[in-house]
Design an enzyme around this catalytic site. Structure first.
Site, PDB file in Angstrom:
ATOM      1  N   ASP A   2       0.819  -1.211   0.000  1.00 47.27           N
ATOM      2  CA  ASP A   2       0.000   0.000   0.000  1.00 47.27           C
ATOM      3  C   ASP A   2       0.858   1.268   0.000  1.00 47.27           C
ATOM      4  O   ASP A   2       1.929   1.304   0.605  1.00 47.27           O
ATOM      5  CB  ASP A   2      -0.908  -0.014   1.240  1.00 47.27           C
ATOM      6  CG  ASP A   2      -2.076   0.930   1.080  1.00 47.27           C
ATOM      7  OD1 ASP A   2      -2.329   1.367  -0.055  1.00 47.27           O
ATOM      8  OD2 ASP A   2      -2.722   1.242   2.087  1.00 47.27           O
ATOM      9  N   ARG A   6       0.415   7.450  -3.219  1.00 44.03           N
ATOM     10  CA  ARG A   6       0.766   8.577  -2.356  1.00 44.03           C
ATOM     11  C   ARG A   6       2.257   8.865  -2.389  1.00 44.03           C
ATOM     12  O   ARG A   6       2.694  10.006  -2.396  1.00 44.03           O
ATOM     13  CB  ARG A   6       0.330   8.285  -0.907  1.00 44.03           C
ATOM     14  CG  ARG A   6      -1.104   8.685  -0.647  1.00 44.03           C
ATOM     15  CD  ARG A   6      -1.611   8.096   0.627  1.00 44.03           C
ATOM     16  NE  ARG A   6      -1.806   6.659   0.478  1.00 44.03           N
ATOM     17  CZ  ARG A   6      -1.925   5.820   1.495  1.00 44.03           C
ATOM     18  NH1 ARG A   6      -1.822   6.262   2.733  1.00 44.03           N
ATOM     19  NH2 ARG A   6      -2.134   4.546   1.285  1.00 44.03           N
ATOM     20  N   HIS A  19       3.911   2.877  -8.704  1.00 40.87           N
ATOM     21  CA  HIS A  19       3.791   1.441  -8.992  1.00 40.87           C
ATOM     22  C   HIS A  19       5.098   0.894  -9.577  1.00 40.87           C
ATOM     23  O   HIS A  19       5.493  -0.230  -9.292  1.00 40.87           O
ATOM     24  CB  HIS A  19       2.626   1.184  -9.950  1.00 40.87           C
ATOM     25  CG  HIS A  19       1.288   1.544  -9.369  1.00 40.87           C
ATOM     26  ND1 HIS A  19       0.902   1.155  -8.106  1.00 40.87           N
ATOM     27  CD2 HIS A  19       0.245   2.256  -9.880  1.00 40.87           C
ATOM     28  CE1 HIS A  19      -0.322   1.610  -7.863  1.00 40.87           C
ATOM     29  NE2 HIS A  19      -0.726   2.291  -8.923  1.00 40.87           N
ATOM     30  N   SER A  47      -6.655  -5.826  -5.358  1.00 43.33           N
ATOM     31  CA  SER A  47      -7.892  -6.288  -4.699  1.00 43.33           C
ATOM     32  C   SER A  47      -9.061  -6.268  -5.681  1.00 43.33           C
ATOM     33  O   SER A  47      -8.993  -5.616  -6.735  1.00 43.33           O
ATOM     34  CB  SER A  47      -8.216  -5.378  -3.506  1.00 43.33           C
ATOM     35  OG  SER A  47      -8.611  -4.106  -3.972  1.00 43.33           O
ATOM     36  N   GLU A  49     -11.603  -4.645  -5.287  1.00 47.87           N
ATOM     37  CA  GLU A  49     -12.030  -3.237  -5.340  1.00 47.87           C
ATOM     38  C   GLU A  49     -11.136  -2.420  -6.284  1.00 47.87           C
ATOM     39  O   GLU A  49     -11.558  -1.389  -6.810  1.00 47.87           O
ATOM     40  CB  GLU A  49     -11.979  -2.614  -3.927  1.00 47.87           C
ATOM     41  CG  GLU A  49     -12.992  -3.198  -2.942  1.00 47.87           C
ATOM     42  CD  GLU A  49     -12.630  -4.581  -2.392  1.00 47.87           C
ATOM     43  OE1 GLU A  49     -11.433  -4.954  -2.432  1.00 47.87           O
ATOM     44  OE2 GLU A  49     -13.548  -5.305  -1.940  1.00 47.87           O
ATOM     45  N   ARG A  53     -10.303   1.315 -10.592  1.00 51.11           N
ATOM     46  CA  ARG A  53      -9.308   2.349 -10.943  1.00 51.11           C
ATOM     47  C   ARG A  53      -9.366   2.687 -12.439  1.00 51.11           C
ATOM     48  O   ARG A  53      -9.834   1.878 -13.244  1.00 51.11           O
ATOM     49  CB  ARG A  53      -7.915   1.853 -10.575  1.00 51.11           C
ATOM     50  CG  ARG A  53      -7.823   1.649  -9.083  1.00 51.11           C
ATOM     51  CD  ARG A  53      -6.438   1.661  -8.580  1.00 51.11           C
ATOM     52  NE  ARG A  53      -6.494   1.625  -7.133  1.00 51.11           N
ATOM     53  CZ  ARG A  53      -5.481   1.887  -6.346  1.00 51.11           C
ATOM     54  NH1 ARG A  53      -4.306   2.193  -6.854  1.00 51.11           N
ATOM     55  NH2 ARG A  53      -5.613   1.846  -5.037  1.00 51.11           N
ATOM     56  N   LEU A 113      10.616 -20.888  -0.344  1.00 53.00           N
ATOM     57  CA  LEU A 113       9.549 -19.930  -0.014  1.00 53.00           C
ATOM     58  C   LEU A 113       8.319 -20.094  -0.917  1.00 53.00           C
ATOM     59  O   LEU A 113       8.445 -20.190  -2.134  1.00 53.00           O
ATOM     60  CB  LEU A 113      10.103 -18.502  -0.189  1.00 53.00           C
ATOM     61  CG  LEU A 113       9.103 -17.366   0.007  1.00 53.00           C
ATOM     62  CD1 LEU A 113       8.780 -17.168   1.489  1.00 53.00           C
ATOM     63  CD2 LEU A 113       9.637 -16.057  -0.577  1.00 53.00           C
ATOM     64  N   ARG A 179      -6.050  -0.757   8.584  1.00 50.45           N
ATOM     65  CA  ARG A 179      -7.246  -1.515   8.197  1.00 50.45           C
ATOM     66  C   ARG A 179      -6.802  -2.859   7.651  1.00 50.45           C
ATOM     67  O   ARG A 179      -5.670  -3.012   7.200  1.00 50.45           O
ATOM     68  CB  ARG A 179      -7.968  -0.820   7.034  1.00 50.45           C
ATOM     69  CG  ARG A 179      -8.502   0.530   7.272  1.00 50.45           C
ATOM     70  CD  ARG A 179      -9.325   0.964   6.056  1.00 50.45           C
ATOM     71  NE  ARG A 179      -8.475   1.329   4.928  1.00 50.45           N
ATOM     72  CZ  ARG A 179      -8.005   2.547   4.711  1.00 50.45           C
ATOM     73  NH1 ARG A 179      -8.295   3.510   5.555  1.00 50.45           N
ATOM     74  NH2 ARG A 179      -7.258   2.812   3.658  1.00 50.45           N
TER      75      ARG A 179
HETATM   76  C1  FPP Z   1      -1.191  -0.067  -3.730  1.00 49.52           C
HETATM   77  O1  FPP Z   1      -0.884   1.297  -3.867  1.00 49.52           O
HETATM   78  C2  FPP Z   1      -0.672  -0.855  -4.832  1.00 49.52           C
HETATM   79  C3  FPP Z   1      -1.413  -1.379  -5.828  1.00 49.52           C
HETATM   80  C4  FPP Z   1      -2.889  -1.197  -5.882  1.00 49.52           C
HETATM   81  C5  FPP Z   1      -0.844  -2.147  -6.958  1.00 49.52           C
HETATM   82  C6  FPP Z   1       0.393  -2.978  -6.653  1.00 49.52           C
HETATM   83  C7  FPP Z   1       0.720  -3.827  -7.836  1.00 49.52           C
HETATM   84  C8  FPP Z   1       1.767  -3.658  -8.648  1.00 49.52           C
HETATM   85  C9  FPP Z   1       2.802  -2.618  -8.383  1.00 49.52           C
HETATM   86  C10 FPP Z   1       1.931  -4.510  -9.883  1.00 49.52           C
HETATM   87  C11 FPP Z   1       3.114  -5.439  -9.815  1.00 49.52           C
HETATM   88  C12 FPP Z   1       2.870  -6.491  -8.811  1.00 49.52           C
HETATM   89  C13 FPP Z   1       3.767  -7.423  -8.421  1.00 49.52           C
HETATM   90  C14 FPP Z   1       3.354  -8.366  -7.340  1.00 49.52           C
HETATM   91  C15 FPP Z   1       5.111  -7.588  -8.987  1.00 49.52           C
HETATM   92  P1  FPP Z   1      -2.028   2.386  -4.058  1.00 49.52           P
HETATM   93  O2  FPP Z   1      -2.070   2.772  -5.503  1.00 49.52           O
HETATM   94  O3  FPP Z   1      -3.303   1.895  -3.479  1.00 49.52           O
HETATM   95  O4  FPP Z   1      -1.448   3.564  -3.223  1.00 49.52           O
HETATM   96  P2  FPP Z   1      -2.279   4.743  -2.533  1.00 49.52           P
HETATM   97  O5  FPP Z   1      -3.080   4.103  -1.445  1.00 49.52           O
HETATM   98  O6  FPP Z   1      -1.211   5.640  -2.023  1.00 49.52           O
HETATM   99  O7  FPP Z   1      -3.133   5.367  -3.588  1.00 49.52           O
END
Ligand code: FPP
Length: 250
Positions: A2, A6, A19, A47, A49, A53, A113, A179
């Site tokens: 998470d 931000r 990302h 997720s 949810e 996006r 793992l 959460r």
């Molecule tokens: C949460 O940050 C992150 C995500 C929703 C996406 C994570 C997935 C990837 C980076 C793709 C690659 C995955 C792997 C496992 C190699 P957010 O965008 O919700 O952040 P925010 O809460 O600050 O908006």
């Protein structure tokens, strides 16, 4: 994972850049988990949810996942990592599924793992589907309602592929949020929680080590009481008549 968005916005970058940085963190965190002797690591990457996006963000995420899998599969093979996925995988783009299942297949005989990506994952969805499948098995006569135990219920969840390792010991939540966000609700019933203000792109191997070290100081009682003699938690098993005897040490 998470806080990617931000992390980027605070630095004046577009969200997708978070990302990109977040994906580059995965490699070292996975390696450190192996090094620490962690048996199973599940990354909540997407997720149910998250489907809401914008399309551009979704396409960046899937491209990053594919790139990660293609680039890292050799390294994961060298590190003896097995790869799994949980979630509504059928909702993923066929091209993403192809790359994902090729990597899973390549790593399937590894014994180190258990690395699991939660993709299009939602715990309520998982539990609902499990209930549906159990009901269907009852209707078709494979099961009967009276035989449903917690152990059998676990076998209907996506995480059944992990066997005993599906029980979560530690949940690490980055980005300062406190959460559970529909993550492994059943499996984390007795999990310890570790919260950090670091956003995922800043979370590295040392931070994982710190979380695991803190976890190792926690006293886990699983609803039992503490043993004065050993300071290990005691689990008192009920005999079904309101008495507790038969003592185990966790
Ligand atoms: C949460 O940050 C992150 C995500 C929703 C996406 C994570 C997935 C990837 C980076 C793709 C690659 C995955 C792997 C496992 C190699 P957010 O965008 O919700 O952040 P925010 O809460 O600050 O908006």
């Amino acid at each position: 994972m998470d806080g990617n968005g931000r992390w980027a916005q605070r630095r004046g970058y577009p969200r997708y850049f978070g990302h990109v940085r977040g994906t580059s963190r995965v490699k070292n965190v996975v390696r450190e988990a192996s090094r620490l002797g962690v048996k199973a690591l599940t990354l909540y990457a997407f997720s149910t949810e998250n489907w809401s996006r914008p399309d551009e963000e979704l396409s960046v995420l899937w491209r990053l996942l594919k790139k990660y899998l293609i680039r890292e599969v050799d390294e994961l093979a060298r590190e003896n990592v097995r790869l799994n996925v949980i979630g509504e995988v059928e909702r993923l783009d066929p091209e993403v599924r192809k790359v994902l299942f090729a990597a899973i297949d390549r790593l399937k005989n590894n014994t180190g793992l258990e690395l699991t990506f939660a993709l299009s994952y939602g715990s309520r969805r998982e539990l609902t589907l499990a209930a549906q499948r159990f009901a269907e098995d009852c209707v078709s006569g494979i099961r009967h309602s009276g035989e449903l135990t917690e152990r059998l219920m676990s076998q209907y969840l996506w995480t059944s592929i992990l066997g005993e390792l599906s029980e979560v010991d530690l949940v690490i939540r980055t980005s300062g949020e406190k959460r559970i966000s529909n993550f492994l609700l059943w499996q984390a019933a007795y999990a310890e929680f570790y919260f950090t203000d670091l956003c995922w792109p800043d979370f590295g191997p040392d931070d994982l080590k710190q979380a695991v070290e803190e976890y190792s100081t926690r006293e886990r009682r699983f609803g039992g009481v503490r043993s004065p003699a050993t300071s290990l938690p005691l689990i008192l098993k009920a005999d079904g008549h309101g008495n507790t005897n038969d003592v185990d040490r966790a």
